[in-house]
Scaffold this motif. Sequence first.
Motif, short mmCIF file in Angstrom:
data_model
loop_
_atom_site.label_atom_id
_atom_site.label_comp_id
_atom_site.label_asym_id
_atom_site.label_seq_id
_atom_site.Cartn_x
_atom_site.Cartn_y
_atom_site.Cartn_z
N GLU B 3 21.47 3.26 7.68
CA GLU B 3 21.10 4.52 7.00
C GLU B 3 20.99 4.39 5.49
OE1 GLU B 3 24.92 5.58 9.15
OE2 GLU B 3 23.78 3.75 8.99
N THR B 4 21.60 3.33 4.91
CA THR B 4 21.47 3.17 3.46
C THR B 4 20.28 2.28 3.10
OG1 THR B 4 22.85 1.20 3.37
CG2 THR B 4 23.97 3.32 3.22
N GLN B 5 19.60 1.74 4.10
CA GLN B 5 18.47 0.86 3.79
C GLN B 5 17.25 1.66 3.34
OE1 GLN B 5 17.93 -1.73 7.21
NE2 GLN B 5 18.71 -3.41 5.94
N ILE B 6 16.63 1.17 2.26
CA ILE B 6 15.38 1.75 1.78
C ILE B 6 14.23 1.17 2.59
CG2 ILE B 6 13.88 1.99 -0.23
CD1 ILE B 6 16.60 3.57 -0.30
N ARG B 7 13.37 2.06 3.07
CA ARG B 7 12.30 1.63 3.98
C ARG B 7 10.98 1.49 3.23
NH1 ARG B 7 13.31 6.74 7.70
NH2 ARG B 7 13.18 7.56 5.56
N PHE B 8 10.47 0.27 3.19
CA PHE B 8 9.23 -0.01 2.47
C PHE B 8 8.01 0.17 3.36
CE2 PHE B 8 11.60 -2.30 -0.86
CZ PHE B 8 10.85 -1.94 -1.98
N GLY B 9 6.94 0.66 2.75
CA GLY B 9 5.60 0.54 3.30
C GLY B 9 4.80 -0.37 2.39
N ILE B 10 3.95 -1.18 2.98
CA ILE B 10 3.17 -2.15 2.21
C ILE B 10 1.69 -1.81 2.32
CG2 ILE B 10 2.58 -4.61 1.98
CD1 ILE B 10 5.31 -5.25 3.27
N LEU B 11 1.03 -1.76 1.17
CA LEU B 11 -0.42 -1.47 1.17
C LEU B 11 -1.20 -2.77 1.04
CD1 LEU B 11 -0.79 1.71 -1.10
CD2 LEU B 11 -0.11 1.53 1.30
N GLY B 12 -1.78 -3.22 2.14
CA GLY B 12 -2.62 -4.41 2.11
C GLY B 12 -1.86 -5.67 2.46
N CYS B 13 -2.64 -6.74 2.64
CA CYS B 13 -2.10 -8.02 3.11
C CYS B 13 -2.37 -9.12 2.08
CB CYS B 13 -2.74 -8.40 4.44
SG CYS B 13 -2.55 -7.14 5.71
N LEU B 40 -7.03 -3.30 10.70
CA LEU B 40 -5.82 -3.23 11.53
C LEU B 40 -5.44 -4.62 12.03
CD1 LEU B 40 -3.69 -1.44 12.92
CD2 LEU B 40 -5.26 -1.18 14.86
N GLU B 41 -6.48 -5.38 12.40
CA GLU B 41 -6.27 -6.73 12.91
C GLU B 41 -5.50 -7.59 11.90
OE1 GLU B 41 -10.03 -8.37 13.87
OE2 GLU B 41 -9.18 -10.07 15.00
N LYS B 42 -5.95 -7.52 10.65
CA LYS B 42 -5.29 -8.31 9.60
C LYS B 42 -3.83 -7.89 9.44
CE LYS B 42 -7.02 -9.39 5.39
NZ LYS B 42 -7.84 -9.22 4.16
N ALA B 43 -3.61 -6.57 9.50
CA ALA B 43 -2.25 -6.05 9.34
C ALA B 43 -1.35 -6.51 10.48
CB ALA B 43 -2.26 -4.53 9.24
N GLU B 54 10.29 -5.41 14.86
CA GLU B 54 9.51 -4.79 15.96
C GLU B 54 9.14 -3.35 15.62
OE1 GLU B 54 9.10 -5.68 19.54
OE2 GLU B 54 9.40 -7.79 18.94
N SER B 55 10.07 -2.67 14.94
CA SER B 55 9.88 -1.24 14.67
C SER B 55 8.83 -0.96 13.60
CB SER B 55 11.23 -0.65 14.21
OG SER B 55 11.66 -1.35 13.05
N THR B 56 8.36 -1.98 12.87
CA THR B 56 7.39 -1.75 11.79
C THR B 56 6.10 -1.18 12.34
OG1 THR B 56 8.27 -3.68 10.62
CG2 THR B 56 6.13 -2.83 9.88
N LYS B 57 5.66 -0.07 11.75
CA LYS B 57 4.38 0.49 12.16
C LYS B 57 3.25 -0.21 11.43
CE LYS B 57 6.85 3.82 11.89
NZ LYS B 57 7.41 5.03 11.27
N VAL B 58 2.21 -0.50 12.17
CA VAL B 58 1.07 -1.22 11.60
C VAL B 58 -0.14 -0.30 11.64
CG1 VAL B 58 -0.38 -3.27 11.78
CG2 VAL B 58 2.04 -3.40 12.42
N TYR B 59 -0.71 -0.04 10.44
CA TYR B 59 -1.79 0.94 10.32
C TYR B 59 -3.09 0.27 9.88
CZ TYR B 59 1.95 4.51 10.28
OH TYR B 59 3.01 5.31 10.58
#
Lengths: 360, 360
Positions: B3-13, B40-43, B54-59
């Motif tokens: 619960e204390t972990q900061i959750r990152f989203g990454i824009l691009g590869c 999406l394929e690259k991501a 596993e839980s990382t969402k890929v957009y």
Amino acid sequence: MAETQIRFGILGCANIAHGVSRAMLLSPNTTISAIGSRSLEKAVAFASENHFPESTKVYGSYDDVLDDPHVDAVYVPLPTSLHLRWAVLAAEKKKHVLLEKPVALNVGELDKILAACDSNGVQFMDCTMWMHHPRTAKLKQLLSDEQRFGQLKSVHSAVTYLADDDFLKNDIRVNPNLDSLGALGDIGWYCIRAILWAHDYELPNTVTAFRNPEYHDSGVILSCGASLNWKTDGKVATFCCSFLSNLCMDIIALGTKGNFHVHDFVIPFNEKVGSFYAVDNSKWAERAVGCGPEPGVFKIATDMPQETLMIQEFGRLVAGIRSGEPKENKWPIISRKTQLVIDAVVASIKNDFVPVKVVY
Amino acid sequence: MAETQIRFGILGCANIAHGVSRAMLLSPNTTISAIGSRSLEKAVAFASENHFPESTKVYGSYDDVLDDPHVDAVYVPLPTSLHLRWAVLAAEKKKHVLLEKPVALNVGELDKILAACDSNGVQFMDCTMWMHHPRTAKLKQLLSDEQRFGQLKSVHSAVTYLADDDFLKNDIRVNPNLDSLGALGDIGWYCIRAILWAHDYELPNTVTAFRNPEYHDSGVILSCGASLNWKTDGKVATFCCSFLSNLCMDIIALGTKGNFHVHDFVIPFNEKVGSFYAVDNSKWAERAVGCGPEPGVFKIATDMPQETLMIQEFGRLVAGIRSGEPKENKWPIISRKTQLVIDAVVASIKNDFVPVKVVY
């Protein structure tokens, strides 16, 4: 061996003359036959302190040294303002001239010295001692190595030391009547020579001084620097020289395929071993999370100190001339190019830091 | 801990995102919860290759990442031209912004990004990873040491690497529509930051570009440099950055009483140990025939790579804001000062290498 030895006369008892006179005694092809000072007492003390041969004549004037027929070559460690007079007189007396740096206050003066050496058939060389260290030759090999260095792109040199209160009050190098070039002449000389050396003595197109030199109350430069530009390949060099920073003696040369760093190019920390750091063909690790290889440390041993190698080389040239070989023109040309860049730095500083063209 | 972990989203590869996403997984206070790419394929491939949870969402878009309520902070490694748009959008979506360098094409763009972060209460930090290495803190201590370093007088920084043919044809960093600042933005950024860091972020008075930058056919800078001047104490700094020389990552800082050299300040050759050379209170040997001491080698170990320490620091700041602490204003201010100097270099190059004043 004695008949092949070149006999030096020394003008004055400058601090720098301690190391150079030691070199004259260490070098197998030279000896010291005379020293002169305006103070006979100082000359006597200097000769004794530095273990000059019993046979060395000790004079109370510079003229006496120049008039001594047993002197083949003269070493001039006098303040720069006196170089023109004494180097020209020495040449006129047919003495070969080993001149401390900076060789002159400007290239006009130097040209008179070089003309006197030319018309009297004597060798000229300046005392840029680090050029004679085998490390310098090794680095030159590296600079010429297409695979390990490639094409030279950039050089940075910094030579600094911290002058103490006594120096700032009394040293000739902050006296505008004696050494008006200050830090630029004393140690900027080494930086500029290093830059020219790395560029195979191709002069820069322009020299642009950095905007904030520091000055002594006397008006003499205590710190300054400049950027140098060549017309082709984006080649650039920078240097800083200062009496106001702790000791630093750097050359950094960057090539397309390799580079090297020297931390003590003027005076190696170890007199018997000169080190440098070099690396080539560096690569990124996969996914750019690292890079390598780490630069290697290279250690170049020398049996003789660099000052001794310098004296030996000068003695060799003088002996060659005496046996009919031509003078070595490389040394006056290199001195003149160094002085031209010094002059350009001065001109840039005086003209609001504009770029100054350099023409041989 | 979750619960204390900061959750990152990454824009691009982007290539740079490999190391930074590894850091997000290594840092104990962060994780990766989403990545988005136009492909999406690259991501999907990127997430798999870098062992994302596993839980990382890929957009298949950046917008989806910004709209994900499980993303606290966004890492933006996109080409510089896209920073303004996506960093502002991220801030507006209340995502904290970790922005790759160079942060913007100019300070006008950066100010819009910083204003968006400000008005939305999100933390801003740029990705100058070497600042987070413990070696950097150690060097800062040294810079502040009155006895071992004294007063700062001069800094030189050079960051270069040799771009290969593929880079020079295809890399975003030579594409004027994507990264028009070229080498100046990519690696000159590090040099300028190092210079400002050493000067405690006191901006220079003027910046004067060196006269011969090299350009890609596209018009993008491949190599350039500049001198920076401060009004007081003759302080001067120089830097060179280039895509056309073998890897070099130098900081040299000269103080009145000591100095240090770092040969790999951007990315240490050894991920676990950062080295530097330092010396202080150097002295001439008697009769100036030598000098010393030789600079010592200092080795600073780190348990975590510098990128991980950077991510951990950003996570700590974000967690602080979530528990009511104020934002850390140091980072946007430092970014802005770096960008101001970048802009001054560009202005100097565009105006025939005149000195350009720098004002915050």
